[in-house]
Design an enzyme around this catalytic site. Structure first.
Site, PDB file in Angstrom:
ATOM      1  N   ASP A   1     -69.832 -78.215  21.625  1.00 58.78           N
ATOM      2  CA  ASP A   1     -69.926 -77.738  20.249  1.00 58.78           C
ATOM      3  C   ASP A   1     -68.834 -78.431  19.424  1.00 58.78           C
ATOM      4  OD1 ASP A   1     -70.593 -75.997  18.031  1.00 58.78           O
ATOM      5  OD2 ASP A   1     -68.777 -74.893  18.526  1.00 58.78           O
TER       6      ASP A   1
ATOM      7  N   CYS B   1     -59.506 -61.306  61.376  1.00 60.29           N
ATOM      8  CA  CYS B   1     -60.259 -62.552  61.443  1.00 60.29           C
ATOM      9  C   CYS B   1     -61.573 -62.407  60.706  1.00 60.29           C
ATOM     10  CB  CYS B   1     -60.514 -62.969  62.890  1.00 60.29           C
ATOM     11  SG  CYS B   1     -61.552 -61.791  63.798  1.00 60.29           S
TER      12      CYS B   1
ATOM     13  N   CYS C   1     -63.951 -59.574  61.637  1.00 58.97           N
ATOM     14  CA  CYS C   1     -63.675 -58.274  61.021  1.00 58.97           C
ATOM     15  C   CYS C   1     -64.330 -58.202  59.646  1.00 58.97           C
ATOM     16  CB  CYS C   1     -62.175 -58.057  60.881  1.00 58.97           C
ATOM     17  SG  CYS C   1     -61.257 -58.129  62.435  1.00 58.97           S
TER      18      CYS C   1
END
Length: 888
Positions: free
Chosen positions: A532, A93, A96
């Site tokens: 560009d 989870c 952790c």
């Protein structure tokens, strides 16, 4: 005139003893015009933002007049940093994730980003911190860790000329895959056995009519192995976490199972629930009836059953989110056939070197990036660039590793191997993107770090409240179990990583590479795109864009053939463009005729005799070579004169073709728009983005391209510094700016923008400065990238809203006794599956159709140079521009 950007200065302040000193220093500095200061008493540092016109000496003098000392901090000592990837095992989870990041962050100079979905830790650390020390730190936190083998050395030799240990790395990878497969089989077997034991308990407990004499003892026998062996992974991880002072989701599940099973055991052996003939009604709300306590064996088996099922579904779904990255990895060839002195032999791909010649047979993948030396074929590059149309290649054509040979036999010279190939760079970019975190996910991780302790506190508080209020002990215990079980930090941890996994993988399939979640967030927020021209909106190579023939003169094919033949002896870019155009138009197998008496006049053109005709290709204003024919050339036919004026007005180069002294045709040469450029710019406008053209070309050429694309804001003759200054100016006016370019001259603008986008065929400098790379040579990828970013961030927000909303709703319901533990377990498991399933929808995301929207007029002129539509020209005139097909 623009105002200079403010600068930031750090000062070390001496003599401060309390918060009043801090306030005094900040106040004195704040009296200076344009100065804001933040002073930290603990670090004795002042962080000062001030105008560039205000010197550091003035700042120091101001602090000293306040009664304190000040000096610039010593420059930081350069520290060599390394990046390490670790595979983390045992995380379940977001709590952790936070624990691993926190433990690694305690090491000096170490920063770590842990991804729950990929189970990877991306760690930046000084050379003084070894990989073994990082691994040991993770293991001390209660998780497993091992380095991820890198492919950076593949295809290269060491300093001593030895071959890299590729076999060893492959063996490690194979062992890791086998280990993961074994774990997956074990989890599947555990789920199946748990289901076989749990389902009878659930059915009997939930249907009173099926409760036979001594049914409770049968359920106890069936549920005992589930509560012990079936739930063992939760118990083991919870115990490991407690040993290291951590509480995770496994802690909640383990406590919930233990509490439900322990209460049921007490009720059976000591509470009278074990009496023969005992019946127990099933309710969705926790309650007690009569003097006999209930048993909650169905909750004790439902919690591990539903959580194990949810984890299994979640693991399968998470595996699916990484399918694109695995597909990229599978594109890499394992071996290759090389040619040495005319002989062929097959070798492992790791032994291939730059300059080696290798063979690609029909149906095989190109082993690595290279250049075709012999043969011709069509390559399917869809899995590499996202472009579905096959690409024709011939001697001299560049090829990309991973492309599939659809036709003939090819001989290719290797130009890049190992980590230097385009496929390796794409894979690395996708991996890096999936390792990052969005801002929203960092908030979720911060919440998850305190989530489990808060839930434990709520469960204890609820238990005490119910008991203190005089409630039945079994009801109080049941409510506490429901609180423990229903809480789900998993959904918080998976909300962003799974969406990023699916989105970055889908982007790679579409030829869109992002460097990380920050790039996706930036792409969603931009409101201005600076484009560009050369190499971005246009192909970047001179070509014949239009051929206008004289009425009642030679046909176009003949004129182009003669002009191409006479230009074969020229090295001028115009000559090469004419020759290339003529060869493309020639019939298959037919070459251009030879030229006799070739002559070139610098600044004017070329001439020669072709097939008995005297052919001249020159500037329209060049003097004729033969005075005897000057009278015939004094005036051009009206259609040719118009073509010359139009080409010159749009910045194109016009050349006149004379055959036997008579003007026959005008060729207009210039750069052609990329296929899809108009649609891309049009889609950007529909997405609400402001488009700006910035180019170093002339005003006429820039205006012509802008008019063709519907761009109203043009900056012509822009230097690299000018482009960067344009970007800074736009940002100072509150715009969020993205720049797309392909050359070295665009690198400064790309770096200064909020978001830099590089064309995949551009220079390494441009790609290195960019946040997003468009691998496929199609401008349509740009609006696709914007849509994907918006879709992904919308998905992340919906995931997080669900994760937070779920816990905000279910925890109070459980606390007030409105959720049975079994229902709570099912809801908790479903929450994670819903989040992952929602993210999986990105795998099938399709860009909006690039066809024009109804009601939006298409420009009348399909050529990049502007001017009259092709339909208004004489019947023998045809536009040859690549962009013309775009509007057909």
């Amino acid at each position: 005139m623009t105002t200079p950007a403010p600068v930031t200065t750090e000062l070390t302040i001496g003599g401060m003893t309390c918060a009043a000193c801090v306030g005094r220093v900040e106040k004195r500095l704040g009296r200076l015009e344009g100065v804001t200061a933040t002073v930290n008493l603990a670090t004795e540092r002042a962080h000062i933002t001030h105008p560039a016109t205000l010197s550091t000496a003035e700042l120091i003098a101001t602090v000293e007049r306040a009664g304190y000392t000040a000096e610039p901090p010593p420059p930081p000592r350069p520290v060599a940093t390394h990046t390490t990837e670790l595979t983390i095992g045992g995380m379940t989870c977001a709590a952790c994730v936070g624990r691993v990041e926190k433990r690694l962050g305690r090491l000096e100079g170490v920063t770590a980003t842990v991804n729950l979905a990929t189970e990877r830790a991306h760690i930046t650390h000084p050379a003084s911190v070894s990989v073994a020390e990082l691994t040991a730190t993770v293991e001390k936190a209660g998780y497993t860790a091992e380095p991820v083998p890198t492919s950076a050395g593949r295809g290269a030799t060491g300093d001593d000329g030895a071959e890299p240990d590729a076999d060893g790395a492959q063996d490690q990878q194979d062992q890791r895959e086998k280990k993961k497969a074994a774990i997956a089989r074990e989890e599947r077997d555990r789920l199946l056995i748990t289901a076989l034991l749990s389902i009878p308990v659930l059915v009997i407990s939930m249907v009173p009519a099926l409760q036979f004499r001594n049914w409770q003892w049968v359920c106890f026998v069936l549920s005992t192995p589930v509560a012990a062996w079936g739930s063992w992974p939760f118990h083991a991880r919870a115990a490991r976490g407690l040993r290291h002072g951590a509480a995770t989701m496994d802690t909640l599940v383990s406590l919930g199972v233990i509490a439900a099973f322990s209460w049921s055991t007490y009720a059976l052996f000591f509470g009278g629930a074990g009496e023969p003939g005992m019946e127990m009604p099933f309710t969705l709300l926790p309650s007690a009836s009569g003097d006999t306590p209930h048993v909650y064996l169905e909750a004790a088996v439902a919690v591990p059953l539903f959580v194990l099922t949810g984890r299994w579904l979640e693991a399968r779904a998470r595996h699916g989110t990484g399918s694109a990255l695995r597909a990229l990895a599978n594109l890499a060839a394992k071996d290759v056939v090389i040619r040495v002195d005319g002989a062929e032999r097959r070798i492992p791909i790791e032994q291939l070197r730059v300059g080696d010649l290798f063979v690609v047979r029909p149906g095989e993948r190109v082993a690595t990036d290279g250049v075709v030396t012999e043969g011709g074929s069509a390559l399917d590059m869809s899995l590499v660039t996202g472009e579905s149309a096959p690409v024709e290649v011939s001697p001299g054509s560049a090829v990309v590793g991973g492309a599939v040979n659809s036709g003939g036999l090819l001989e290719v010279r290797a130009e890049a191997v190992g980590a230097d190939t385009q496929l390796a760079r794409i894979t690395r970019l996708v991996e890096d993107a999936q390792a990052g975190k969005a801002k929203a996910q960092r908030l979720a991780d911060a919440v998850a770090g305190i989530f489990v302790p808060v839930v434990l506190a709520i469960a204890v508080t609820v238990l005490g409240f119910w008991l203190g209020a005089g409630a039945d002990p079994q009801a109080a215990v049941t409510v506490a179990v429901a609180v423990l079980v229903v809480a789900c930090p998993c959904a918080l941890g998976l909300a962003t990583p799974t969406a990023l996994l699916a989105a970055t993988g889908r982007g790679a399939q579409l030829g869109i590479l992002v460097k990380g979640p920050q790039a996706l967030e930036g792409l969603r927020r931009v409101d201005t795109v600076v484009l560009d021209k050369t190499g971005t909106l246009t192909i970047g190579e001179m070509g014949v864009t239009q051929v206008t023939c004289r009425t009642e003169g030679l046909d176009e094919a003949t004129v182009v053939r003669l002009a191409g033949a006479v230009e074969q002896g020229s090295e001028h870019p115009v000559g090469r463009a004419v020759v290339s155009h003529a060869r493309r138009g020639a019939a298959e197998g037919d070459g251009l005729p030879a030229v006799i008496g070739f002559a070139a006049t610098a600044g004017h053109g070329v001439s020669g005799r072709v097939d008995g005709h005297q052919v001249t290709v020159s500037r329209p204003d060049a003097e004729p070579a033969d005075d005897a024919t000057q009278g015939d050339q004094a005036a051009l036919p009206a259609e040719l004169a118009d073509a010359v004026r139009e080409a010159e007005s749009t910045g194109h180069t016009a050349v006149l073709v004379r055959v036997n002294g008579a003007p026959e045709a005008v060729l207009a040469l210039g750069d052609s728009l990329r296929p899809g450029a108009f649609r891309a710019v049009d889609h950007l406008r529909r997405l609400g983005l402001r488009t700006v053209l910035a180019t170093g070309d002339s005003e006429a050429t820039a205006r012509a391209v802008a008019e063709r694309l519907g761009i109203t804001e043009v900056h012509a003759r822009a230097t690299p510094e000018g482009k960067a200054e344009l970007v800074r100016s736009l940002r100072e006016h509150g715009h969020r700016v993205a720049v797309i370019g392909d050359g070295v001259n665009d690198a400064a603008a790309l770096a200064n923008a909020d978001l830099g986008i590089a064309m995949g065929g551009g220079t390494d400098a441009a790609i290195g400065a960019a946040d997003v790379t468009l691998v496929r040579e199609d401008m349509g990828a740009l609006p696709d990238a914007v849509r994907l970013a918006r879709r992904t961030l919308g998905m992340v927000r919906s995931n997080l809203a669900w994760a937070f909303g779920y816990n905000a709703v279910t925890l109070p319901l459980a606390a007030v006794g409105w959720l049975n533990p079994m229902v709570a377990a099912a809801a908790m498991s479903a929450s994670s599956v819903i989040v992952v399933g929602n993210s999986l929808r990105l795998r099938g995301w399709q860009p909006t159709s690039s066809t024009g929207a109804p009601g939006r007029p298409r420009p009348s002129n399909p050529r990049p140079g502007g001017g009259r539509p092709a339909g208004n020209r004489p019947s023998r005139s045809r536009a040859r521009a690549t962009a013309a097909s775009e509007q057909s």
